[in-house]
Design a protein around this motif. Sequence first.
Motif, mmCIF file in Angstrom:
data_model
loop_
_atom_site.group_PDB
_atom_site.id
_atom_site.type_symbol
_atom_site.label_atom_id
_atom_site.label_comp_id
_atom_site.label_asym_id
_atom_site.label_seq_id
_atom_site.Cartn_x
_atom_site.Cartn_y
_atom_site.Cartn_z
ATOM 1 N N UNK A 50 -2.734 14.819 5.474
ATOM 2 C CA UNK A 50 -3.313 15.768 4.524
ATOM 3 C C UNK A 50 -4.567 15.138 3.929
ATOM 4 N N UNK A 51 -5.672 15.831 4.079
ATOM 5 C CA UNK A 51 -6.944 15.376 3.512
ATOM 6 C C UNK A 51 -7.469 16.466 2.582
ATOM 7 N N UNK A 52 -7.797 16.096 1.333
ATOM 8 C CA UNK A 52 -8.279 17.106 0.397
ATOM 9 C C UNK A 52 -9.463 16.567 -0.394
ATOM 10 N N UNK A 53 -10.288 17.520 -0.854
ATOM 11 C CA UNK A 53 -11.453 17.201 -1.660
ATOM 12 C C UNK A 53 -11.670 18.319 -2.671
ATOM 13 N N UNK A 74 12.353 15.419 -1.986
ATOM 14 C CA UNK A 74 11.937 14.033 -2.243
ATOM 15 C C UNK A 74 10.414 13.959 -2.262
ATOM 16 N N UNK A 75 9.869 13.344 -3.302
ATOM 17 C CA UNK A 75 8.419 13.186 -3.427
ATOM 18 C C UNK A 75 7.942 12.098 -2.461
ATOM 19 N N UNK A 76 7.130 12.488 -1.511
ATOM 20 C CA UNK A 76 6.584 11.539 -0.550
ATOM 21 C C UNK A 76 5.296 10.924 -1.084
ATOM 22 N N UNK A 77 4.419 11.757 -1.619
ATOM 23 C CA UNK A 77 3.147 11.301 -2.174
ATOM 24 C C UNK A 77 2.952 12.001 -3.513
ATOM 25 N N UNK A 78 2.474 11.247 -4.497
ATOM 26 C CA UNK A 78 2.159 11.835 -5.799
ATOM 27 C C UNK A 78 1.017 11.043 -6.420
ATOM 28 N N UNK A 79 -0.044 11.735 -6.781
ATOM 29 C CA UNK A 79 -1.174 11.075 -7.410
ATOM 30 C C UNK A 79 -1.823 12.018 -8.406
ATOM 31 N N UNK A 80 -2.532 11.439 -9.356
ATOM 32 C CA UNK A 80 -3.064 12.197 -10.473
ATOM 33 C C UNK A 80 -4.565 11.983 -10.616
ATOM 34 N N UNK A 81 -5.253 13.066 -10.947
ATOM 35 C CA UNK A 81 -6.679 13.073 -11.291
ATOM 36 C C UNK A 81 -7.530 12.422 -10.198
ATOM 37 N N UNK A 82 -7.374 12.877 -8.972
ATOM 38 C CA UNK A 82 -8.186 12.382 -7.864
ATOM 39 C C UNK A 82 -9.164 13.472 -7.440
ATOM 40 N N UNK A 83 -10.362 13.062 -7.041
ATOM 41 C CA UNK A 83 -11.343 14.018 -6.540
ATOM 42 C C UNK A 83 -11.208 14.228 -5.038
ATOM 43 N N UNK A 84 -10.762 13.210 -4.316
ATOM 44 C CA UNK A 84 -10.524 13.347 -2.884
ATOM 45 C C UNK A 84 -9.580 12.239 -2.439
#
Length: 246
Positions: A50-53, A74-84
């Motif tokens: 998954x690639x996002x911007x 189940x949470x595999x990936x979790x991140x906060x306040x990212x631009x990409x």
Amino acid sequence: MRTIVLLVVFVFLVLSSVVVAYSNEFTITVDPGKEDCYYTPVAKNVYLEVDYQVIDGQQGELDIDFHLTSPTGRRIVMESRKSDSTHRTKTFEDGDHKICFDNTFSIFSAKTVFFEISTDNDEEDDDDGEIKIENKHKNDVWGDTDQAFYAGLRPEEIYDIHVQDIKDTVAMVRGKLTRAQEFQDQIRAFEARDRNIAEGNFTRVNFWSVIHVITLVITGIVQVVMVRSLFDEKSTLRRLWKQGKM
């Protein structure tokens, strides 16, 4: 009998080298205070990328919360306040994986997000490995081992094998072209984000420049009127000043 065995082995090798993969691209707008989630079916032991911007923030920051969840929650990936960001993970469960973009922390600004979902069941490309495989194919076709491999096969069967080799090569080239297109789409997303930032800065600078110019003009007019009133006996403003002193 030997011919049948060779054909079975060849078909097995061809089928085992097939890579089931897909790639989809989306551009969405996540409203302020909202969370948008999307589901993609992924088989077990498959690599999900998954690639996002964040390409537009409507005068706000270009950031968003992201998390990827397995079918069992189940949470595999979790991140906060990212631009990409880019995530490539191997799935250990079969089913619909949930991809969410969370903009609940924003009060006024909607976020436009470009993201790409792709799957495959191969490790990352290895150029050395490809060279070794290509050399192996050359040796099999043109070396001494081709005589043993093709022994007992009819010319039509040998022809079909060569045609299948060509199809495999064309499929590999197509995969590389698809990957190149994905990189180009990512570059276009970065360009769109930079353009939105530049246009936002341009609008902001023009707006405050107009405000400052209007303020300077009003201030200049008020100063001129006040200075003239000091020397004009008939000025209404001068009479008001005198009344105020009394």
